[in-house]
Scaffold this motif. Structure first.
Motif, PDB file in Angstrom:
ATOM      1  N   GLY A 194       0.774  -1.236   0.000  1.00 59.59           N
ATOM      2  CA  GLY A 194       0.000   0.000   0.000  1.00 59.59           C
ATOM      3  C   GLY A 194       0.799   1.276   0.000  1.00 59.59           C
ATOM      4  N   GLY A 195       2.104   1.218  -0.307  1.00 60.09           N
ATOM      5  CA  GLY A 195       2.914   2.423  -0.315  1.00 60.09           C
ATOM      6  C   GLY A 195       2.373   3.483  -1.253  1.00 60.09           C
ATOM      7  N   ASP A 196       1.821   3.062  -2.396  1.00 62.16           N
ATOM      8  CA  ASP A 196       1.267   4.019  -3.361  1.00 62.16           C
ATOM      9  C   ASP A 196      -0.254   3.900  -3.456  1.00 62.16           C
ATOM     10  N   PHE A 197      -0.865   3.386  -2.402  1.00 59.60           N
ATOM     11  CA  PHE A 197      -2.305   3.139  -2.424  1.00 59.60           C
ATOM     12  C   PHE A 197      -3.108   4.417  -2.661  1.00 59.60           C
ATOM     13  N   LEU A 198      -2.787   5.483  -1.917  1.00 60.36           N
ATOM     14  CA  LEU A 198      -3.532   6.730  -2.080  1.00 60.36           C
ATOM     15  C   LEU A 198      -3.276   7.364  -3.447  1.00 60.36           C
ATOM     16  N   GLU A 199      -2.075   7.194  -3.963  1.00 62.88           N
ATOM     17  CA  GLU A 199      -1.779   7.735  -5.281  1.00 62.88           C
ATOM     18  C   GLU A 199      -2.564   6.994  -6.353  1.00 62.88           C
ATOM     19  N   GLN A 200      -2.747   5.711  -6.167  1.00 59.78           N
ATOM     20  CA  GLN A 200      -3.578   4.951  -7.098  1.00 59.78           C
ATOM     21  C   GLN A 200      -5.021   5.440  -7.054  1.00 59.78           C
ATOM     22  N   ILE A 201      -5.513   5.741  -5.854  1.00 61.97           N
ATOM     23  CA  ILE A 201      -6.865   6.297  -5.732  1.00 61.97           C
ATOM     24  C   ILE A 201      -6.950   7.645  -6.450  1.00 61.97           C
TER      25      ILE A 201
END
Length: 254
Positions: A194-201
């Motif tokens: 989930g390191g880039d989870f918010l960026e994916q969102i």
């Protein structure tokens, strides 16, 4: 899940021997499965087998790399393994009326120099054996057993569909600390933790993103009735955050 030729397929069965903390486990799988248990009971270890198969066929991966990432055969093998010390991974892939369209089985151990070595590799398509290793070529050249046929483009032509399915699988194990501290995730892409989870969102189309957040918000309200709004927000540096607004006794929500 993958949909070759318009049909949904999934992992329908898994059998593990001497895999991590499991001496032996064998279970049928539906399209949606919930894995429940106390901490340190082996949930992540069980799920890791799917990531392991993905790593074998992934670009930049392979059998040797997949085992090395997990600390070698000694780290993967169950501590209580006794007479039979090979690690065995067997999965069935299919769906609907054909739950075992493909079967893949891999036996491996290590040699005297602690290098991962394949003891057996089997591919079955609709009940017909397509691959059985070791074969005659393997016996003539034992170094061939350091690689699976699954990962070799020139060798997996007859079961490329199986290889592509494994390459398409995704493993997500979201770690809240990585989401709360965006600086720790700089430069990560497709991070399973989930390191880039918010960026994916944030990269999701706005209309789709807002619809999904609204559905999540409605679900969360069952547990947190005061939750009034859930939105994606970027700070002055452009870093994305999930921001929730709560209703309480003050005139303005916090």
């Amino acid at each position: 899940m993958s949909k070759p030729k318009g049909k949904a397929v999934w992992f329908t069965h898994v059998r593990l021997v001497n895999w991590r903390n499991f001496v032996k486990v064998e279970v049928n799988l539906q399209r949606r499965v919930f894995l429940v248990g106390p901490n340190a009971s082996g949930k992540s270890n069980f799920l890791d087998v799917f990531r392991f198969l993905h790593d074998i066929v992934a670009i930049g991966g392979g059998f040797q790399e997949a085992v090395s990432r997990r600390g070698g055969v000694s780290s993967l093998r169950c501590l209580t393994a006794r007479r039979y010390s090979d690690i065995v991974v067997r999965v069935c892939i299919g769906g609907g009326e054909e739950p075992a369209a493909w079967e893949y089985e891999l036996h491996f151990n290590q040699d005297n120099q602690q290098r991962p070595i394949i003891k057996g590799e089997i591919v079955v398509k609709r009940g017909v054996n397509i691959l059985i290793r070791p074969d005659e070529d393997d016996k003539k050249d034992p170094k061939r057993l350091t690689q699976t046929y699954l990962e070799q483009v020139y060798a997996n032509r007859e079961f490329r569909e199986l290889s592509d399915f494994l390459a398409s699988t995704r493993y997500l194990h979201i770690v809240p600390q990585l989401i709360r501290e965006p600086d720790r995730s700089v430069g990560k892409t497709n991070d399973p933790f989930g390191g880039d989870f918010l960026e994916q969102i944030a990269r999701t189309q706005e209309r789709t993103r807002n619809t999904r957040l609204h559905r999540i918000q409605d679900a969360l309200k069952v547990a947190v009735p005061q939750l009034h709004e859930l939105e994606l927000w970027r700070d002055v540096s452009g870093t994305p955050h999930l921001r929730g607004k709560y209703e309480h006794w003050r005139p303005q929500g916090a």
